[in-house]
Structure formats: structure tokens, C-alpha cells
Design an enzyme around this catalytic site. Structure first.
Site, short mmCIF file in Angstrom:
data_model
loop_
_atom_site.label_atom_id
_atom_site.label_comp_id
_atom_site.label_asym_id
_atom_site.label_seq_id
_atom_site.Cartn_x
_atom_site.Cartn_y
_atom_site.Cartn_z
N ASN A 9 0.81 -1.22 0.00
CA ASN A 9 0.00 0.00 0.00
C ASN A 9 0.84 1.27 0.00
O ASN A 9 0.40 2.30 -0.51
CB ASN A 9 -0.92 0.00 1.22
N ASN A 11 4.68 1.13 -0.50
CA ASN A 11 5.86 0.99 -1.35
C ASN A 11 5.73 -0.20 -2.29
O ASN A 11 5.08 -1.20 -1.97
CB ASN A 11 7.13 0.81 -0.51
N GLY A 107 -4.17 -11.73 2.25
CA GLY A 107 -3.26 -10.88 1.50
C GLY A 107 -2.10 -11.69 0.94
O GLY A 107 -1.52 -12.52 1.65
N ASP A 109 0.87 -10.89 0.31
CA ASP A 109 2.14 -10.68 1.01
C ASP A 109 2.24 -11.57 2.25
O ASP A 109 3.31 -12.13 2.56
CB ASP A 109 2.31 -9.21 1.39
N ARG A 110 1.13 -11.75 2.96
CA ARG A 110 1.12 -12.63 4.14
C ARG A 110 1.37 -14.07 3.73
O ARG A 110 2.10 -14.81 4.41
CB ARG A 110 -0.21 -12.49 4.88
#
Length: 257
Positions: A9, A11, A107, A109-110
Site C-alpha cells: 500500500n 511501497n 493478502g 504478502d502474508r
């Protein structure tokens, strides 16, 4: 070479892997208004500055928590690198059994962080990612992704404090020398940094209790190195965990692992 891209959100963090070695990494501000051409030119110029031509990129993988930017980067990959980008989803082979009620809400990324950490440590884990949000992921010793927690990130807390108060100044996020601040700046720093550390340690402690077994606690994300020294529970900081996870998932998808 593999181009691994993590759209957050705040970078866009991306790195270039040769085999399993991270050869270079870059960080850009996430800007949903940028076009595929703008990102393509920017990526190519940064690679060329590092002595790398776009033709040396043989694969791309993308994790994105900003859905509007996913097609932008897919188009960028095809136009500027002449490759289709592999987009992370729960359908990929992560090496984990997903116990989330709806894995598609998880998510990416998780998911990537958990896959990377479990592949490396092969034990029960709690992964704390200090990004725009501070997220917690719990993984069992047998490789089950159990779930986690999501809290406002330290940057969000600092911005809210500054914007919602008339007299409190914006401060640098550095650890205070004492918890009892003797001026306004050190008082804010104590509240933000020590307060966020307390949030982390409390959530990790309760997760450990629910797991019912010791879990290795790994921190990643831009502010991990700030909070980890203050924390009683964080055992290791891996700043490039997400990029490492992207490289792992790309290798698994190709059947190289």
C-alpha cells in the site's frame, strides 16, 4: 534472472534474483495513478543503472495488495520485458495447508511471507510484518497456515496523531531513551514506539498461548529493525522475507524445488 515484485500500500519493493541469490533490490513509492509505461521506463532505467539489460530478465513474479495496480504491472511485464508475470494467489503451491476460512481474502504478502519462513525454518512460526499495517501470521509445526491478526501500522498511528491533534508535532520515529518523556517529542516517541512494541509483544504472547507450543518469531517489513530491538518476543529480522518468498514460489511453480 528473476524479477520479484511486491506491491504494498505504501511501497513497491522489487528485487532481482540470479538463481536463489538476491543481486539487487529497489523501493519505490506506490502510485496507483502511474501507467504501465511509466513503471516500465522506471524499472528499465534502474536496471540499466545497475548494468542489467531488460533482456536478462527471464521471469517475473508479482505479489500485490493493491488490486488496481495488478493489471498495470501485468501489462508492464509483457510490454517491457516480453514476459507474462506470475501473480501470487492461494492456488499456487506454497508448501502450506491453508486453514483460512476464505483463502482468497488472505493478502498475498502474508501468504508469501509464511511460505518463505516455513520453507526456511520448518517449525511453528509467528511472522510479524511491519508495513502500512502490522500483520501477524501463525503457522503450525506441520505447515498449516492458521490465520493471524492485522493492526494499524506504526506509520498510520503517527500520521493519525499528528493530523488529529492541534498542538502535537510530527516526530522522527526513533526509540526514546526513556519511557517517561521529558519533552513533547520524546513523549510522542515513547507512546508510538514503546506502545507499538507492547502491541506486538501482547499479540505474539497470546498467539504463542493459543498455539500451545513454542513458535519462532520472525519480523520483516520496513520498520522491523526499529521495533525488534525493543521487543521481548521477536527473535530474528529478515528484511527481504517477501522477496525470498516470491523467488521460492516461482521456483515451486516451475517445478524446480
Amino acid at each position: 534472472m528473476l524479477l520479484a515484485i511486491d506491491i504494498g500500500n505504501t511501497n513497491v519493493v522489487w528485487g532481482l534474483f540470479e538463481s536463489q541469490t538476491l543481486k539487487g533490490h529497489w523501493r519505490l513509492t506506490t502510485d496507483a495513478s502511474k501507467t504501465a509505461d511509466e513503471y516500465g521506463v522506471l524499472f528499465q532505467s534502474l536496471l540499466r543503472a545497475a548494468g542489467i539489460g531488460p533482456d536478462q530478465v527471464t521471469g517475473l513474479i508479482l505479489s500485490s495488495v493493491v488490486p488496481s495496480l495488478t493489471p498495470t504491472f501485468e501489462h508492464m511485464a509483457e510490454t517491457y520485458f516480453h514476459r507474462r508475470v506470475l501473480v501470487v494467489s492461494p492456488n499456487l503451491d506454497t508448501g502450506l495447508r491453508l486453514c483460512y476460512t476464505n483463502p482468497h481474502e488472505l493478502g498475498s504478502d502474508r501468504l508469501v511471507n509464511a511460505a518463505a519462513a516455513f520453507a526456511r525454518y520448518k517449525t511453528a512460526l509467528i511472522i510479524v510484518d511491519f508495513g502500512t499495517a502490522t500483520t501477524f501470521c501463525a503457522v503450525s509445526q506441520s505447515g498449516e497456515y492458521l490465520g493471524g491478526a492485522i493492526a494499524p501500522g506504526l506509520g498510520i498511528a503517527a500520521d493519525a496523531l499528528f493530523s488529529r491533534t492541534a498542538q502535537l508535532p510530527r516526530v522522527d520515529l526513533i526509540p526514546p531513551k526513556t519511557v517517561i518523556g521529558r519533552d513533547t517529542i520524546s513523549s510522542i516517541q515513547a507512546g508510538l514506539i514503546i506502545g507499538h512494541t507492547g502491541l506486538v509483544d501482547e499479540i505474539v504472547g497470546r498467539m504463542q498461548a493459543e498455539l500451545g507450543q513454542p513458535a519462532t518469531v520472525i519480523a520483516t517489513g520496513g520498520l522491523a529493525s526499529l521495533i525488534a530491538p525493543e521487543s521481548r518476543t521477536i527473535q530474528e529480522v529478515r528484511p527481504f522475507l517477501t522477496l525470498e518468498g516470491l523467488e521460492l514460489l516461482y521456483r515451486r511453480t516451475r517445478g524446480d524445488d
